[in-house]
Design a protein around this motif. Structure first.
Motif, mmCIF file in Angstrom:
data_model
loop_
_atom_site.group_PDB
_atom_site.id
_atom_site.type_symbol
_atom_site.label_atom_id
_atom_site.label_comp_id
_atom_site.label_asym_id
_atom_site.label_seq_id
_atom_site.Cartn_x
_atom_site.Cartn_y
_atom_site.Cartn_z
ATOM 1 N N LEU A 293 7.562 -11.698 -5.884
ATOM 2 C CA LEU A 293 8.093 -10.351 -6.120
ATOM 3 C C LEU A 293 8.010 -10.053 -7.618
ATOM 4 O O LEU A 293 8.559 -10.809 -8.426
ATOM 5 N N TYR A 294 7.336 -8.971 -7.952
ATOM 6 C CA TYR A 294 7.124 -8.651 -9.363
ATOM 7 C C TYR A 294 7.802 -7.327 -9.689
ATOM 8 O O TYR A 294 7.622 -6.327 -9.007
ATOM 9 N N TYR B 76 -3.634 -5.833 -6.849
ATOM 10 C CA TYR B 76 -2.638 -5.120 -7.641
ATOM 11 C C TYR B 76 -2.837 -3.605 -7.597
ATOM 12 O O TYR B 76 -2.305 -2.882 -8.435
ATOM 13 N N VAL B 77 -3.607 -3.119 -6.628
ATOM 14 C CA VAL B 77 -3.893 -1.677 -6.553
ATOM 15 C C VAL B 77 -2.603 -0.888 -6.369
ATOM 16 O O VAL B 77 -2.341 0.090 -7.071
ATOM 17 N N SER B 78 -1.758 -1.327 -5.419
ATOM 18 C CA SER B 78 -0.520 -0.580 -5.155
ATOM 19 C C SER B 78 0.415 -0.637 -6.363
ATOM 20 O O SER B 78 1.172 0.311 -6.611
ATOM 21 N N PHE B 79 0.359 -1.730 -7.114
ATOM 22 C CA PHE B 79 1.190 -1.866 -8.312
ATOM 23 C C PHE B 79 0.882 -0.739 -9.301
ATOM 24 O O PHE B 79 1.786 -0.116 -9.865
ATOM 25 N N LYS C 65 0.840 -1.209 0.000
ATOM 26 C CA LYS C 65 0.000 0.000 0.000
ATOM 27 C C LYS C 65 0.872 1.255 0.000
ATOM 28 O O LYS C 65 2.006 1.253 0.488
ATOM 29 N N LEU C 66 0.309 2.326 -0.569
ATOM 30 C CA LEU C 66 0.985 3.622 -0.561
ATOM 31 C C LEU C 66 0.439 4.525 0.528
ATOM 32 O O LEU C 66 1.155 5.392 1.030
ATOM 33 N N THR D 224 0.359 -13.303 -12.021
ATOM 34 C CA THR D 224 1.327 -12.204 -11.960
ATOM 35 C C THR D 224 0.655 -10.917 -12.399
ATOM 36 O O THR D 224 -0.317 -10.940 -13.165
ATOM 37 N N PRO D 225 1.164 -9.763 -11.937
ATOM 38 C CA PRO D 225 0.584 -8.493 -12.380
ATOM 39 C C PRO D 225 0.844 -8.279 -13.865
ATOM 40 O O PRO D 225 1.706 -8.944 -14.459
#
Length: 999
Positions: free
Chosen positions: A484-485, A289-292, A242-243, A349-350
């Protein structure tokens, strides 16, 4: 029972892959095994992942050594212990510091000191987690040591590095390579021992029968250690989670940003757009994947605040969320981009986001990422393994065996008769085969950055390469395995060209108002730009300038954005080599041909006439044609991308693909042809969104070249060109009306500049001219132009060798003296005046003037000076021929000679080497004719072998003119490189020098 075990990630020391070590342990009855590579944790995660396959409990640790001298072996009690070890190792690797004699007081780590080492340390007290490692050859000495009383601290420490004699031989070769010595000179202390092999447990028990407490303690140590990482398909995403303060806040922020972006991107927000956005947002949240997306958005916001140009591409370009966040400039609604290629419930994966920046801006972006997300050790560059290749291994082994260079060159080239080689050369080849594909050293992934929730050292130690950013000791495959992506941040010269071209236009044409280059949609419908594309007049423009792309654009007749998007993927090897490129062109040009398309394939891919062109076409065909679910279709996607390593699941999907199609009544001939096309995509096709991103940048650069061609070509030259050499871009500028000038001391800069239509080459193009002298020249010119050679020499002290370069390239021509006169003056003055390059003269010194004859300097002499100093000439290169061409046939005449044999002269620009399906070598040549226009040639294997290219120069080409889809080329029958005239500067019959008289 074995506490210290090495894989081949004990770089240039170990010999076994992780799975080979595990298999060895299983064969020897081990059910617990540590991996303790030397100063390295590269193999740890994959070792943990693979251990259950061998019914082995994995433990990880590190064998700490200073220059191969063992200090201590450490084992992680748990994941926190692994973090401790990685922190400790990384600190020393980053600072290049030796390890201390004693390990720090770890909290979650067991430290084992070798018995022999303790003599020198005089260490007699031990913490609870510290032990004494005793080897089989230490037992007798232990009996007479006071350490023998510390029975609870004694453990069995036996190193396992090899399986057999061959492994040991390979190890010694690796050590010789690492220490750069002949094998015969390899010091004993730089080697392991042949006895460093796994011993049968029964033998160990027998040897330690008198000291059973050692085995008991060893077992206790092994049982107290454990390590846990999740490698399952349902593994948790390990990226920064998260940001903001919570995931809910992150999602609300993402929705808010998308809603703000809607009116910026769309004049009319239709229900289709809303449905697509809702669908994406819900799935992004569900897949975590929101933070991505927010991290990528934050990177882009920083780039925009700095005025950096960028292109977002990859499968993420299929996303409307990415479009609204301005991560990409590709509209997925306009292009009907396939949502399931971007994301689906089965995808583990994202989506891929490859974000390109200019080479100059990329470093600052990387700094921003590490400052923003890496403060707590949560960011690192992704590593990559550089493996031994056969040719390189031959060279390395040839050196350590002491072979002469010519012999090494012969073996490395592969041009030899094996039966005529001596035993030593055969030995080099044999061991090079063993080394081939094994890790040599750790490097840096071309673009990947990891941003994790936990500290990066939770997963791996890090190196500190010259780039100055910590780099993990594993590659992208292991990173994905553990959750880890990577974020891909790439450097690209094309964006530098766009950025610099805009700056040059503003300076050279201050009256011009440029449109917003980021809004490329108006360019898509610009008739002048599309006409350029159709004629393949795209030299210098991103992705559309290569000979292959130029050929494809003309064959298809590309004159709009959507067709260029298709062409950007069609050019990829997977589409081209499968025959789908040709089929696409045929159907594009002939509507009747489209009727041959399979009805289902036509329905799935109407925009490409039922031909698979994009990566997502494979998913569509697998899902809609073969009835596979999206999870199975995603297996195909991963399989063809080259990232997916297990073939078992891929083959299972293949069988189901064929079975399903048969059940649907499809004929085998059709099924296997479709499958053949799918297999040909392996790693060599673009997602449609990716192709569209490339096409957007192509249009941006095409706009600049179309309306401001000279400024754009100058920017291209200053950014290192592109597919071709610098001289080709200067030739293009000349064709477009530019007037080229050699470097000038009173007008040029370090980089190439333009004033009106006059283009002055930069000093950076001068071979051997030093950067410090460029800077000194420009600094002195701030106070006024140079008025004479004396004036220049007084203000810019430099050696006669450096001054000679400037004079011979005619950089002093504004002084109205010919360069031969200036050379006489310069050499005389430098022979009579001591020149201190670091100290300008305080006072003007009088010098003698010369009475010199009038010199005649020909264009031919100037051309040879330019060839030497610039690597190309600004004159017509055909001037250099010893004999003038016997005919004046040029490319535009070829249309009159279709299917006829002709002879034509061409200046070689580039040659592409490739192989036929049989493996024979053939070439595609690109030349300039006598008029400076493109000439394309094909060299089939017999011709390629008999008439090879012999380097840069002018060739006399005989061949047959052929046409395919209105594209003309020459199938070469014979070619020869034509000799240049003798260099007139060294031909005394050509140029007689007169001795000047001094006054």
């Amino acid at each position: 029972m074995f506490l210290n075990n090495h894989s081949y990630y004990s770089l240039r020391y170990g010999t076994m892959a992780e799975q080979e070590l595990l298999a060895l342990a299983k064969d020897n009855g081990c059910n617990i095994l540590p991996l303790t590579d030397i100063n390295n944790t590269s193999g740890c995660l994959n070792f943990i992942r693979r251990a259950p396959e061998y019914d082995i409990k994995p433990i990880v640790g590190i064998d700490f050594r200073n220059n191969n001298k063992q200090c201590y072996v450490c084992l992680a009690i748990n994941n926190e212990g692994f973090l401790e070890l990685n922190n400790f190792l990384s600190r020393h690797l980053h600072a290049e510091l030796p390890f201390p004699d004693e390990a720090p007081q770890f909290q979650y780590t067991i430290t084992i000191y070798p018995f022999k080492r303790l003599k020198a340390l005089n260490k007699t007290t031990f913490l609870e987690s510290e032990y004494i490692g005793v080897g089989l050859d230490d037992i007798n000495q232990l009996k007479f040591s006071k350490l023998n009383t510390l029975k609870d601290k004694l453990v069995f420490l036996h190193t396992v590095s090899f399986r057999h004699q061959k492994d040991f031989n390979i190890h010694r070769l690796l050590r010789a390579i690492d220490t750069n010595v002949l094998l015969s000179k390899l010091p004993k202390e730089q080697q392991g021992n042949l006895s460093d092999k796994m011993i049968a447990l029964s033998e160990v028990e027998l040897e330690l029968a008198e000291v059973p407490h050692i085995l008991k303690n060893t077992q206790k140590v092994l049982e107290c250690c454990t390590i846990q990482f999740d490698f399952s398909s349902t593994r948790k995403n390990q990226n920064l989670s998260k940001l903001y303060d919570s995931k809910e806040q992150d999602f609300e922020a993402l929705k808010s940003l998308c809603n703000k972006g809607l009116p910026k991107r769309y004049d009319d927000v239709s229900e289709t757009i809303k449905r697509r956005l809702d669908k994406e947002l819900n799935l992004i949240k569900k897949q975590d994947y929101v933070s991505f997306f927010l991290i990528n958005w934050k990177i882009i916001q920083y780039a925009k605040s700095k005025g950096y140009y960028y292109v977002g591409r990859g499968s993420g370009a299929n996303s409307i969320v990415a479009y609204l966040l301005e991560i990409t400039d590709v509209d997925p609604i306009e292009l009907d981009l396939y949502f399931e290629r971007f994301m689906n419930l089965y995808r583990t994966t994202p989506p891929d986001f490859d974000i390109d920046f200019s080479t100059w801006d990329r470093e600052d972006i990387t700094h921003f990422i590490f400052e923003t997300f890496g403060a707590n050790g949560q960011a690192a560059l992704l590593g990559a393994y550089v493996t031994f290749k056969h040719s390189g291994a031959v060279r390395e082994l040839g050196k350590v065996f002491g072979l002469p260079k010519y012999e090494i060159d012969k073996l490395s080239s592969g041009k030899f008769n094996y039966n005529q080689l001596d035993e030593l050369s055969r030995l080099v080849l044999r061991y090079a085969k063993y080394l081939d594909g094994r890790p040599n050293y750790i490097s840096i992934h071309a673009a990947g950055i990891l941003i994790s929730e936990k500290p990066i050292h939770y997963f791996s130690a890090t190196n500190m390469p010259p780039k100055g950013f910590p780099t993990v000791q594993f590659d992208m495959h292991i990173a994905e395995d553990v959750g880890l992506y990577k974020f891909d941040i790439l450097g690209q010269r094309g964006l530098g060209k766009i950025k610099d071209a805009i700056a040059i236009i503003k300076e050279n044409k201050p009256e011009v108002t440029l449109p917003n280059i980021h809004n490329a949609k108006p360019f898509f419908v610009d008739e002048r730009i599309n006409a350029m594309i159709e004629q393949a007049e795209c030299i210098g423009c991103f992705y559309v300038e290569s000979p292959a792309m130029r050929m494809l654009l003309k064959k298809i007749g590309v004159n709009d954005y959507l067709t260029l998007v298709a062409a950007s993927s069609i050019i990829r090897p997977g589409v081209a080599k499968s025959g789908m490129m040709r089929e696409y062109i045929l159907r594009h040009k002939n509507p009747e041909r489209r009727k041959l398309a399979h009805p289902v394939l036509w329905d799935i891919m109407p925009d490409t006439y039922g031909v698979m062109v994009y990566q997502e076409d494979v998913i569509k065909v697998a899902h809609h044609y073969a009835g596979l679910d999206l999870g199975e279709a995603d297996v195909l996607r991963r399989g063809m991308s080259g990232k997916y390593r297990s073939r078992e699941e891929f083959l299972a999907v293949k069988e189901k693909f064929i079975s399903n199609c048969r059940k649907r009544g499809e004929e085998d001939a059709v099924i296997f042809e479709v499958w053949r096309q799918i297999e040909s995509f392996a790693g060599y096709a673009f997602a449609k969104g990716h192709s569209a991103s490339y096409a957007v940048e192509s249009y941006q650069s095409l706009f600049l070249k179309c309306y401001h061609p000279l400024e754009y070509m100058v920017a291209t030259v200053n950014n290192g060109g592109g597919f071709y050499r610098t001289e080709l871009y200067l030739h293009e500028a000349k064709k477009l009306g530019g007037v080229l000038h050699a470097p000038c001391v009173n007008k040029s800069n370090i980089e190439t500049i333009i004033r009106g239509v006059d283009i002055y080459l930069g000093f950076q193009h001068l071979q051997g001219f030093e950067k410090r002298n460029m800077l000194a020249l420009l600094q002195a010119r701030v106070y006024g132009k140079f008025t004479s050679l004396n004036n220049f020499m007084e203000r810019v002290p430099m050696s006669i060798e450096q001054l000679d370069i400037l004079i011979r390239v005619d950089a002093f021509r504004s002084l109205k003296k010919d360069k031969r006169t200036l050379l006489w003056e310069a050499y005389y003055k430098c022979n009579h005046i001591v020149v201190d390059e670091l100290q300008p003269q305080l006072f003007t010194l009088g010098t003698k003037e010369f009475t010199l004859p009038e010199f005649t300097i020909t264009n031919l002499e100037t051309a040879f000076d330019e060839l030497e100093l610039l690597n190309f000439t600004l004159h017509n290169v055909f001037l250099l021929l010893e004999k003038s061409p016997t005919n004046k046939l040029i490319t535009r005449d070829l249309k009159y000679y279709k299917n006829k044999i002709i002879t034509i002269y061409g200046y070689l620009i580039t040659a592409k080497n490739t192989r036929t399906h049989k493996g024979d070598r053939m070439h595609f040549g690109t030349f300039l004719d006598q008029e400076g226009q493109w000439l394309d040639t094909v060299h089939f294997p017999p011709v390629a072998k008999r008439y090879p290219f012999r380097g840069k120069g002018i060739y006399r080409i005989t061949g047959k003119v052929v046409e395919e889809f209105n594209f003309l080329s020459v199938e070469v029958i014979k070619q020869e490189r034509m000799p240049y005239v003798s260099d007139p500067r060294f031909d005394m019959t050509y140029n007689r020098k007169e001795t000047p008289q001094m006054t």
